[in-house]
Write an enzyme that holds these catalytic residues in place. Structure first.
Site, PDB file in Angstrom:
ATOM      1  N   ASP A 120      21.192 -59.839  14.284  1.00 49.40           N
ATOM      2  CA  ASP A 120      20.526 -60.894  13.509  1.00 49.40           C
ATOM      3  C   ASP A 120      20.083 -61.973  14.477  1.00 49.40           C
ATOM      4  O   ASP A 120      20.774 -62.247  15.469  1.00 49.40           O
ATOM      5  CB  ASP A 120      21.472 -61.485  12.467  1.00 49.40           C
ATOM      6  N   ASP A 134      15.902 -57.593   6.957  1.00 50.09           N
ATOM      7  CA  ASP A 134      16.368 -58.367   5.800  1.00 50.09           C
ATOM      8  C   ASP A 134      15.190 -58.913   5.007  1.00 50.09           C
ATOM      9  O   ASP A 134      15.192 -58.886   3.771  1.00 50.09           O
ATOM     10  CB  ASP A 134      17.264 -59.527   6.242  1.00 50.09           C
TER      11      ASP A 134
END
Length: 175
Positions: A120, A134
């Site tokens: 991330d 995402d």
């Protein structure tokens, strides 16, 4: 229509490649702890390895997320074979691309097979840190919900037959 399935697969591949390419960039650029302000104070880039799900929930259950992602990929591939709607094809492709990219992280990243951490790097003002997959998953899910709400059929032959607007009914229908 086979062309809709091709669009579905192409869009899924685009999402997967863009997500993995941006993760590669993030690991090369941000691994020294550097943060890059993108839209201060809303969005920064900073590298995080997430063993859990959204908001780092279930950090000790990484293998469960790997199984869930694999099931999602297989289910979407099976379900999308019937798609004749371009909207459904693109939305399912976005979800497939995001799920496949997360599955790849879970299977092939450290600390090991089916225990890998998702990369991330998009920090949303400290609320959570995510990635391109995402974004694709969320947008794909929103479009799927809208298509369902608007009753857009997955297949052209699933569309309801147009109602007879003349008001004339056969004697059998009149009852």
């Amino acid at each position: 229509m086979r062309s809709r399935y091709r669009w579905f697969l192409v869009w899924a591949a685009v999402v997967l490649v863009v997500d993995q390419a941006t993760k590669y960039w993030a690991e090369r650029t941000l691994s020294d702890g550097r943060e890059i302000e993108v839209i201060p104070p809303l969005i920064d880039f900073r590298l995080v390895y997430n063993p859990g799900a959204a908001f780092s929930i279930g950090e000790s259950m990484t293998w469960v997320f790997a199984i869930a992602a694999a099931a999602a990929v297989v289910g979407i591939l099976y379900y999308a074979r019937r798609v004749t709607s371009l909207g459904w094809a693109l939305a399912l492709g976005a979800v497939l691309g995001g799920a496949a990219s997360h599955l790849g992280d879970r299977l092939f990243r450290e600390p090991g097979f089916a225990r890998g951490h998702v990369v991330d790097f998009i920090d949303y003002n400290g609320f959570f840190v995510g990635n391109v997959a995402d974004i694709a998953l969320v947008l794909g899910a929103i479009v799927l919900a809208l298509l369902t709400f608007r009753e857009v059929p997955l297949r052209a032959d699933d569309a309801p037959a147009p109602a007879d607007k003349s008001g004339d009914r056969s004697p059998e229908e009149a009852g």
